[in-house]
Scaffold this active site. Structure first.
Site, PDB file in Angstrom:
ATOM      1  N   HIS A   1       5.771  13.415  48.615  1.00 17.51           N
ATOM      2  CA  HIS A   1       6.601  12.296  48.167  1.00 17.51           C
ATOM      3  C   HIS A   1       7.232  11.605  49.362  1.00 17.51           C
ATOM      4  CE1 HIS A   1       9.058  15.977  48.155  1.00 17.51           C
ATOM      5  NE2 HIS A   1      10.061  15.216  48.564  1.00 17.51           N
TER       6      HIS A   1
ATOM      7  N   HIS B   1      10.500   9.348  50.435  1.00 14.18           N
ATOM      8  CA  HIS B   1      11.846   8.897  50.079  1.00 14.18           C
ATOM      9  C   HIS B   1      12.030   7.471  50.594  1.00 14.18           C
ATOM     10  CE1 HIS B   1      13.699  13.053  49.470  1.00 14.18           C
ATOM     11  NE2 HIS B   1      12.624  13.373  50.183  1.00 14.18           N
TER      12      HIS B   1
HETATM   13  P1  5GP Z   1      12.439  16.970  49.570  1.00 12.55           P
HETATM   14  O1  5GP Z   1      13.658  17.692  50.059  1.00 12.55           O
HETATM   15  O2  5GP Z   1      11.422  17.927  48.987  1.00 12.55           O
HETATM   16  O3  5GP Z   1      11.858  16.022  50.549  1.00 12.55           O
HETATM   17  O4  5GP Z   1      12.966  16.047  48.405  1.00 12.55           O
HETATM   18  C1  5GP Z   1      12.973  16.400  47.061  1.00 12.55           C
HETATM   19  C2  5GP Z   1      13.886  15.419  46.369  1.00 12.55           C
HETATM   20  O5  5GP Z   1      13.604  15.476  44.992  1.00 12.55           O
HETATM   21  C3  5GP Z   1      15.368  15.733  46.536  1.00 12.55           C
HETATM   22  O6  5GP Z   1      16.037  14.630  47.128  1.00 12.55           O
HETATM   23  C4  5GP Z   1      15.852  16.014  45.113  1.00 12.55           C
HETATM   24  O7  5GP Z   1      17.120  15.477  44.841  1.00 12.55           O
HETATM   25  C5  5GP Z   1      14.778  15.336  44.269  1.00 12.55           C
HETATM   26  N1  5GP Z   1      14.536  15.964  42.989  1.00 12.55           N
HETATM   27  C6  5GP Z   1      14.403  17.295  42.727  1.00 12.55           C
HETATM   28  N2  5GP Z   1      14.157  17.484  41.419  1.00 12.55           N
HETATM   29  C7  5GP Z   1      14.138  16.260  40.847  1.00 12.55           C
HETATM   30  C8  5GP Z   1      13.934  15.802  39.500  1.00 12.55           C
HETATM   31  O8  5GP Z   1      13.727  16.560  38.568  1.00 12.55           O
HETATM   32  N3  5GP Z   1      13.988  14.456  39.305  1.00 12.55           N
HETATM   33  C9  5GP Z   1      14.225  13.573  40.317  1.00 12.55           C
HETATM   34  N4  5GP Z   1      14.258  12.280  40.012  1.00 12.55           N
HETATM   35  N5  5GP Z   1      14.411  13.963  41.593  1.00 12.55           N
HETATM   36  C10 5GP Z   1      14.371  15.288  41.850  1.00 12.55           C
END
Ligand code: 5GP
Ligand code: ZN
Length: 133
Positions: A100, A102
């Site tokens: 993903h 951001h």
């Molecule tokens: P990472 O740290 O893996 O780059 O980012 C994962 C992101 O996904 C985090 O910013 C977290 O807040 C978001 N996230 C985790 N679970 C969910 C969810 O169920 N729905 C949404 N919309 N975001 C999520």
């Protein structure tokens, strides 16, 4: 849950999301614990874990969508700038093992630290409606 993956469940519509953009390849929705207002995630609908196991073709297509969604957020929010972040591996802060990107809106001089803050569900719902493409 497909691939035991929460983002696959969101892509399949099994778990609701604050969707702002969707096409045949990607889904974009607001992060539930945003770093800043309008913090969005762009995911491919097909599961892969990170940058290294995602094909060049898919990555090229995703980044074009990231650009499109970011341009829309910048105008619609509006914001002064934005960061694009893409974490790979636990050591780099990746918490969801579905690739993903951001999109993190920024305001001039804001004191943003890249930390998740618990989102207000009503505010996220209203913002997603405003940012829907
Ligand atoms: P990472 O740290 O893996 O780059 O980012 C994962 C992101 O996904 C985090 O910013 C977290 O807040 C978001 N996230 C985790 N679970 C969910 C969810 O169920 N729905 C949404 N919309 N975001 C999520
Ligand atoms: Zn997945």
């Amino acid at each position: 849950m497909k691939n035991n993956c929460i983002f696959c469940a969101i892509a399949e519509g099994e778990i609701p999301s604050f969707k702002i953009y969707e096409d045949e390849l990607v889904l974009a929705y607001l992060d539930i614990n945003p770093f800043s207002a309008g913090h969005a995630l762009v995911i491919p609908k097909a599961h892969s874990e990170g940058l290294l196991d995602t094909s060049d073709e898919t990555l090229a297509a995703i980044i074009a969508r990231v650009k499109k969604v970011a341009a829309h957020i910048k105008t619609a929010l509006p914001c002064d700038g934005f960061n694009i972040m893409q974490n790979n591996g636990e050591a780099a802060g990746q918490t969801v093992r579905h690739v993903h990107f951001h999109i993190i809106p920024r305001m001039a001089g804001d004191p943003l630290s890249f930390e998740n803050r618990k989102g207000d569900m009503d505010a996220l719902k209203a913002l997603a409606a405003r940012l829907a493409m």
